[in-house]
Design an enzyme around this catalytic site. Sequence first.
Site, PDB file in Angstrom:
ATOM      1  N   HIS A 216       1.634   4.772  -1.697  1.00 46.05           N
ATOM      2  CA  HIS A 216       0.891   6.148  -3.585  1.00 46.05           C
ATOM      3  C   HIS A 216       2.635   6.744  -3.162  1.00 46.05           C
ATOM      4  CE1 HIS A 216      -2.871   5.637  -1.569  1.00 46.05           C
ATOM      5  NE2 HIS A 216      -2.657   5.371  -0.554  1.00 46.05           N
ATOM      6  N   LEU A 217       2.514   6.505  -5.316  1.00 42.67           N
ATOM      7  CA  LEU A 217       3.994   7.345  -5.342  1.00 42.67           C
ATOM      8  C   LEU A 217       3.339   8.587  -6.112  1.00 42.67           C
ATOM      9  CD1 LEU A 217       5.289   3.771  -7.139  1.00 42.67           C
ATOM     10  CD2 LEU A 217       5.713   5.734  -5.050  1.00 42.67           C
ATOM     11  N   ARG A 218       2.110   8.631  -6.412  1.00 38.65           N
ATOM     12  CA  ARG A 218       1.734   9.592  -6.882  1.00 38.65           C
ATOM     13  C   ARG A 218       1.469   9.927  -8.453  1.00 38.65           C
ATOM     14  NH1 ARG A 218      -1.515  10.113  -2.588  1.00 38.65           N
ATOM     15  NH2 ARG A 218      -0.836  11.456  -0.966  1.00 38.65           N
TER      16      ARG A 218
ATOM     17  N   HIS B 277      -5.371   0.060   5.877  1.00 37.58           N
ATOM     18  CA  HIS B 277      -5.253  -0.008   6.919  1.00 37.58           C
ATOM     19  C   HIS B 277      -6.747  -0.026   7.978  1.00 37.58           C
ATOM     20  CE1 HIS B 277      -8.142   2.575   4.292  1.00 37.58           C
ATOM     21  NE2 HIS B 277      -7.219   2.773   3.927  1.00 37.58           N
TER      22      HIS B 277
ATOM     23  N   HIS C 100       2.521  14.865   0.416  1.00 44.23           N
ATOM     24  CA  HIS C 100       1.671  15.770   0.811  1.00 44.23           C
ATOM     25  C   HIS C 100       3.368  16.611   0.294  1.00 44.23           C
ATOM     26  CE1 HIS C 100      -2.074  13.899   0.426  1.00 44.23           C
ATOM     27  NE2 HIS C 100      -1.696  13.379   1.470  1.00 44.23           N
TER      28      HIS C 100
ATOM     29  N   HIS D 254     -10.796   0.133   0.765  1.00 43.91           N
ATOM     30  CA  HIS D 254     -10.585   1.087   2.289  1.00 43.91           C
ATOM     31  C   HIS D 254     -11.748   1.408   3.040  1.00 43.91           C
ATOM     32  CE1 HIS D 254      -9.730   5.206   2.452  1.00 43.91           C
ATOM     33  NE2 HIS D 254     -10.732   5.497   3.574  1.00 43.91           N
TER      34      HIS D 254
ATOM     35  N   ASN E 188      -6.367   9.486   7.027  1.00 46.00           N
ATOM     36  CA  ASN E 188      -7.429   8.184   6.991  1.00 46.00           C
ATOM     37  C   ASN E 188      -7.097   6.898   6.717  1.00 46.00           C
ATOM     38  OD1 ASN E 188      -9.911   7.281   5.832  1.00 46.00           O
ATOM     39  ND2 ASN E 188      -9.559   8.655   3.800  1.00 46.00           N
TER      40      ASN E 188
ATOM     41  N   ASP F  23       1.073   2.532   4.170  1.00 50.08           N
ATOM     42  CA  ASP F  23       0.024   3.986   3.378  1.00 50.08           C
ATOM     43  C   ASP F  23       0.859   5.399   3.649  1.00 50.08           C
ATOM     44  OD1 ASP F  23      -2.175   5.233   2.282  1.00 50.08           O
ATOM     45  OD2 ASP F  23      -3.200   5.369   4.693  1.00 50.08           O
TER      46      ASP F  23
ATOM     47  N   HIS G  61       0.922  -1.182  -0.112  1.00 54.15           N
ATOM     48  CA  HIS G  61      -0.424   0.053  -0.046  1.00 54.15           C
ATOM     49  C   HIS G  61       0.898   1.244   0.007  1.00 54.15           C
ATOM     50  CE1 HIS G  61      -4.127   2.136   1.212  1.00 54.15           C
ATOM     51  NE2 HIS G  61      -3.307   2.862   0.809  1.00 54.15           N
TER      52      HIS G  61
END
Length: 428
Positions: A58-60, A230, A307, A177, A276, A303, A56
Amino acid sequence: MSKVLIRGARVLGGEPQDVLIDGETIAEVGSGLSAEGAEVVEAGGKVLLPGLVDLHTHLREPGREDSETVLTGTRAAASGGYTAVFAMANTFPVADTAGVVEQVWRLGREHGYCDVQPVGAVTVGLEGRKLAELGAMHESAAGVTVFSDDGKCVDDAVIMRRALEYVKAFGGVVAQHAQEPRLTEGAQMNEGVVSAELGLGGWPAVAEESIIARDVLLAEHVGSRVHICHLSTAGSVEIVRWAKSRGIQVTAEVTPHHLLLTDELVRTYNPVYKVNPPLRTERDVHALREALADGTIDIVATDHAPHPHEDKDCEWAAAAMGMVGLETALSVVQETMVDTGLLDWAGVADRMSFKPAQIGRATGHGRPVSAGEPANLTLVDTAYRGPVDPAGFASRSRNTPYEGRELPGRVTHTWLRGKATLVDGKLT
């Protein structure tokens, strides 16, 4: 082909041994090994683990390269001891077609710091209305096996059932999710004593638990695999434990931050703690640790949610949700699970390498540290303890909740198929 001799490493925390890497594979494990011309790494009792696998991340990229890219994210992964990561689908455009998942997969191969396995969206545009091209993504060069609308819940029971039926045909899994949207409208933090005192909108545990209860029953009905992203509450643990007792094909993950941090931190109003699902109570934290120890929760997943500074340097209500985690995950697991006696290092290897690779069908990863196996390895200085300094992160973003906090353990070396991606704590 190059040879590397790792001398005096505690394989999975056991007695010191030597490990010889020849090319892309482990050639030999034993005592007193030697190899002419081999590069020697003096482990000095450091713990040697199979390369970590994150189900899990996030590479964006594509679309939010200001937060992270496949290059910076995989460099962060290598720094944290990871040799494979699963990249979530909530990019711009959404990874809901074969074209987008292949793009992400190829970027991972080109950069070479770790393997990148894209996660395909369950629904078109993450909108929850129409199934995405699940079969085409699976048949693509990326070979997608995990599908998730993470960031959003697949709240329509019919759509969720259809997704479970579809992926069953090729042994895939839907990663949910779990967040009932109607119960979390305007929610800012965990619903409880702290939210009441602060006057912030509460995020009830039942919003997570109700979706998990529904989805394990759907998985049982269809005979398919469901994975819970998560997981964060004591009640969710009990539902998953019950489902497993019935033989339902459910797996679950917990994040490092939910193993360590509580909603009491929200009293600071520092948006770095906004995530979240939200940080929960001390009771939930201890339930999650016990569940990870006894196997009710199968794996640790970061996760990792990068940002840019401006999305976190603002008032609480306007701040983005999420924390970076790839470079601190193993340290947090050592603090919460190993140093507390709940897991040994073999258990860490199981929860952070073997099982996530198994759930995601990550071929060549999560393999034993033994002769003939791929040389995907990480070496950890477990005696180290020091403050977290995000200025030294490889990630493009710095939104860590651990800045200045002392944590144990430091990854010193990572090898991907025998090639060093991290040496003495520095990326190659």
